[in-house]
Design an enzyme around this catalytic site. Structure first.
Site, PDB file in Angstrom:
ATOM      1  CG  ASP A 172      -1.904   1.168   1.190  1.00  0.00           C
ATOM      2  OD1 ASP A 172      -2.909   1.043   0.485  1.00  0.00           O
ATOM      3  OD2 ASP A 172      -1.652   2.181   1.868  1.00  0.00           O
ATOM      4  CD  GLU A 197      -4.448   4.213  -1.753  1.00  0.00           C
ATOM      5  OE1 GLU A 197      -4.632   4.646  -0.597  1.00  0.00           O
ATOM      6  OE2 GLU A 197      -5.281   4.299  -2.660  1.00  0.00           O
TER       7      GLU A 197
END
Length: 244
Positions: free
Chosen positions: A123, A166
């Site tokens: 992440d 993301e």
């Protein structure tokens, strides 16, 4: 004969067959009578016959060519639709659905061979700030460049997927948690050192990574949940780190 020839033999071989047939017919028609006995036709009739055959051959070849092009276009369109269904349109990585399918396949295959399977859940840290500062175009460029960077850091048999937003999932077949930790640290360091150039501006980002190895009694959902918990720990401990 012309339509059947190009349809059965294909365009190239059909035209060759028709050319041979026309050559033989012309030889027979135009051979002198003292060489071989054959029916006599007037020149105008012979010319009309040959032109009619050539016209039919041309139309048959044109139809077959159009049919082949339509078939190829349909195959290409089907491939594109399949690719869109299985790949993330921005990064061109496998999407979440594709990654879940690959995980199930790898689980079945590796369990038969008694081999380990690990995943990395990555992440980007503070990615919202990147979007706020550089806009979504800048954020998209970051995601695209990091996708390429991830693929460069893993093996050919590994799979890099965009898990959502993301978040990225990296599937590592035949890899234990200890080996996955080494790969994860290498990826984390590469991202930290990488600079994305966007509109004369330099964007630097870091990532946090959670690691999970599949155990015998675990499902794929449990594997991902474990990696997600490890990722949360990496975020809690300060980000830009790997948590096994």
């Amino acid at each position: 004969m012309a339509p059947v020839s190009v349809y059965v033999l294909g365009l190239r071989n059909g035209l060759i067959n028709l050319l041979i047939f026309l050559t033989v017919i012309c030889i027979i028609i135009f051979l002198p009578q003292h060489i071989i006995q054959h029916a006599q036709y007037s020149n105008s009739y012979t010319l009309r016959l040959i032109l009619s055959f050539l016209t039919m051959s041309f139309l048959s070849a044109l139809y077959e060519y159009s049919r082949m092009q339509s078939y190829k276009n349909a195959l290409e369109l089907s491939r594109q639709y399949q690719d869109l269904a299985m790949r993330d349109p921005l990064t061109k990585l496998a999407n979440r659905r594709n990654a879940a399918t690959i995980l199930e396949q790898e689980k079945s295959r590796l369990q038969r061979n008694n081999e380990p399977l690990s995943v990395l859940l990555c992440d980007l840290d503070h990615f919202k700030l990147v979007n706020d500062k550089y806009g979504h175009n800048g954020g998209d460029m970051v995601l695209t460049e990091l996708s390429t960077l991830f693929k460069e850091q893993v093996r050919q048999q590994d799979c890099v997927a965009r898990w959502g937003g993301e978040e990225f999932l990296i599937i590592l077949p035949q890899t234990s948690a200890e080996q996955a930790n080494i790969i994860a640290e290498k990826i984390r360091s590469s991202v930290e050192q990488h600079t994305v150039n966007f509109l004369s501006q330099q964007i630097n980002v870091t990532i946090s990574i959670g690691i999970s190895q599949l155990s015998e009694d675990q499902s794929i959902d449990e594997l991902i949940n474990t990696a997600d918990k490890c990722l949360y720990q990496a975020k809690t401990l300060g980000r830009n780190r790997v948590h096994p």
